[in-house]
Motif scaffolding. Structure first.
Motif, short mmCIF file in Angstrom:
data_model
loop_
_atom_site.label_atom_id
_atom_site.label_comp_id
_atom_site.label_asym_id
_atom_site.label_seq_id
_atom_site.Cartn_x
_atom_site.Cartn_y
_atom_site.Cartn_z
N MET A 104 0.83 -1.20 0.00
CA MET A 104 0.00 0.00 0.00
C MET A 104 0.87 1.25 0.00
SD MET A 104 -3.15 1.17 2.48
CE MET A 104 -2.14 1.55 3.89
N ALA A 105 1.94 1.24 0.79
CA ALA A 105 2.86 2.39 0.82
C ALA A 105 3.46 2.62 -0.56
CB ALA A 105 3.96 2.14 1.85
N GLN A 106 3.88 1.55 -1.20
CA GLN A 106 4.47 1.68 -2.53
C GLN A 106 3.46 2.22 -3.54
OE1 GLN A 106 5.56 -1.96 -4.81
NE2 GLN A 106 7.63 -1.08 -4.86
N LEU A 107 2.24 1.73 -3.46
CA LEU A 107 1.19 2.19 -4.37
C LEU A 107 0.93 3.68 -4.20
CD1 LEU A 107 -1.04 1.55 -6.45
CD2 LEU A 107 -2.55 1.00 -4.52
N ILE A 108 0.80 4.10 -2.95
CA ILE A 108 0.54 5.52 -2.67
C ILE A 108 1.65 6.40 -3.22
CG2 ILE A 108 0.37 7.24 -0.83
CD1 ILE A 108 -1.06 5.11 0.86
N VAL A 109 2.88 6.03 -2.94
CA VAL A 109 4.03 6.86 -3.35
C VAL A 109 4.14 6.97 -4.86
CG1 VAL A 109 6.56 6.94 -3.40
CG2 VAL A 109 5.36 6.51 -1.25
N TYR A 110 3.96 5.86 -5.56
CA TYR A 110 4.14 5.90 -7.01
C TYR A 110 2.92 6.42 -7.75
CZ TYR A 110 8.75 3.90 -6.78
OH TYR A 110 10.10 3.72 -6.53
N MET A 111 1.84 6.69 -7.04
CA MET A 111 0.69 7.37 -7.63
C MET A 111 0.82 8.89 -7.51
SD MET A 111 -2.56 5.05 -6.40
CE MET A 111 -3.72 6.32 -6.92
N MET A 112 1.77 9.36 -6.73
CA MET A 112 1.90 10.80 -6.49
C MET A 112 2.31 11.55 -7.76
SD MET A 112 3.71 11.07 -2.74
CE MET A 112 2.76 10.81 -1.25
N GLN A 113 1.74 12.74 -7.88
CA GLN A 113 2.05 13.63 -8.99
C GLN A 113 2.41 15.00 -8.42
OE1 GLN A 113 1.92 12.81 -12.33
NE2 GLN A 113 1.27 10.70 -11.95
N PRO A 114 3.07 15.85 -9.22
CA PRO A 114 3.42 17.18 -8.74
C PRO A 114 2.21 18.03 -8.34
CG PRO A 114 4.70 16.64 -10.68
CD PRO A 114 3.67 15.57 -10.54
N ASP A 115 1.01 17.69 -8.85
CA ASP A 115 -0.17 18.50 -8.53
C ASP A 115 -0.64 18.34 -7.08
OD1 ASP A 115 -1.38 15.99 -8.51
OD2 ASP A 115 -2.50 16.29 -10.35
N GLY A 116 -0.14 17.33 -6.39
CA GLY A 116 -0.43 17.19 -4.97
C GLY A 116 -1.78 16.58 -4.62
#
Length: 227
Positions: free
Chosen positions: A27-39
């Motif tokens: 879940m941590a990995q999924l959250i982090v790699y879904m992040m975009q600069p738009d926040g």
């Protein structure tokens, strides 16, 4: 309102924290790699962290403690891995327009600050280890954001006479962040904290407390290894 009581029950939306450890890591990995600069994803993460924050309180504990500790450490580790990949010109996994910026690093750190501060002085050794591991991953990213408020908490903890477990936690934290503290490349201002840290840790060399002495020497050895 029930912070500090072991009978707290996690909301049904957070039951993943009672699942096997690898579920929290994924879940941590999924959250982090879904992040975009738009926040946008960061905003949702901030809401999630605000929901589970009471369960990181030093007086709290339960069957969720180990899972939450793993989630905290994994979240910071995966974030550091992603930033390293983005800064490596050999990596082409993440498109340039998706690369996270300093403002994203600051927002990520701010969303975790309260949780890490609580976890540092938790009764669970696993939780304190997770907090220190998180700081090890995050301090090189934005030391200017992390160090000033962190040292404001560490220095009093080194001087307390009643909360001795805080002193040990503070010593362990110093040994984790020492590399960034003395690195002129990562954080030139970090050396301003070194002199008071050395002065306040001297009482840690206690012949009657081998654990505290070991933690103090680990900090000193870290300084010597970085110079």
């Amino acid at each position: 309102e029930h912070v500090g009581h072991s009978h707290m029950v996690l909301p049904s939306s957070c039951t993943i924290f009672t699942q096997p450890l690898n579920a929290n890591q994924y879940m941590a990995q999924l959250i982090v790699y879904m992040m975009q600069p738009d926040g946008v994803v960061q905003g949702e993460l901030t809401k999630l962290l605000a929901t589970i924050e009471p369960f990181y309180h030093p007086s709290n504990g339960g069957n969720w403690t180990g899972r939450l500790a793993q989630f905290l450490a994994s979240l910071c580790e995966e974030y550091a891995k992603r930033v390293a990949e983005e800064r490596n010109p050999q990596e082409i996994i993440i498109p340039a327009h998706c690369h996270l910026q300093d403002k994203n690093h600051s927002a990520f750190i701010e969303s975790l600050r309260t949780i890490i501060n609580c976890a540092l002085y938790a009764k669970s050794r696993r939780m304190t280890a997770a907090a220190n591991q998180s700081l090890r991953f995050l301090t090189p990213l934005r030391p200017d954001v992390i160090f000033p408020p962190l040292m404001e908490r560490i220095f009093p903890a080194l001087q307390t006479l009643t909360e001795t477990h805080q002193t040990l936690s503070a010593l362990e934290t110093l040994s984790v962040i020492v590399y960034t503290m003395v690195s002129r490349d990562l954080y030139p201002e970090g050396v301003t904290f070194l002199a008071p840290a050395l002065e306040l840790t001297l009482p840690g060399l206690d012949v009657n407390d081998s654990v505290k002495t070991q933690a103090t020497l680990k900090f000193y050895c870290g300084i010597l290894a970085c110079t």
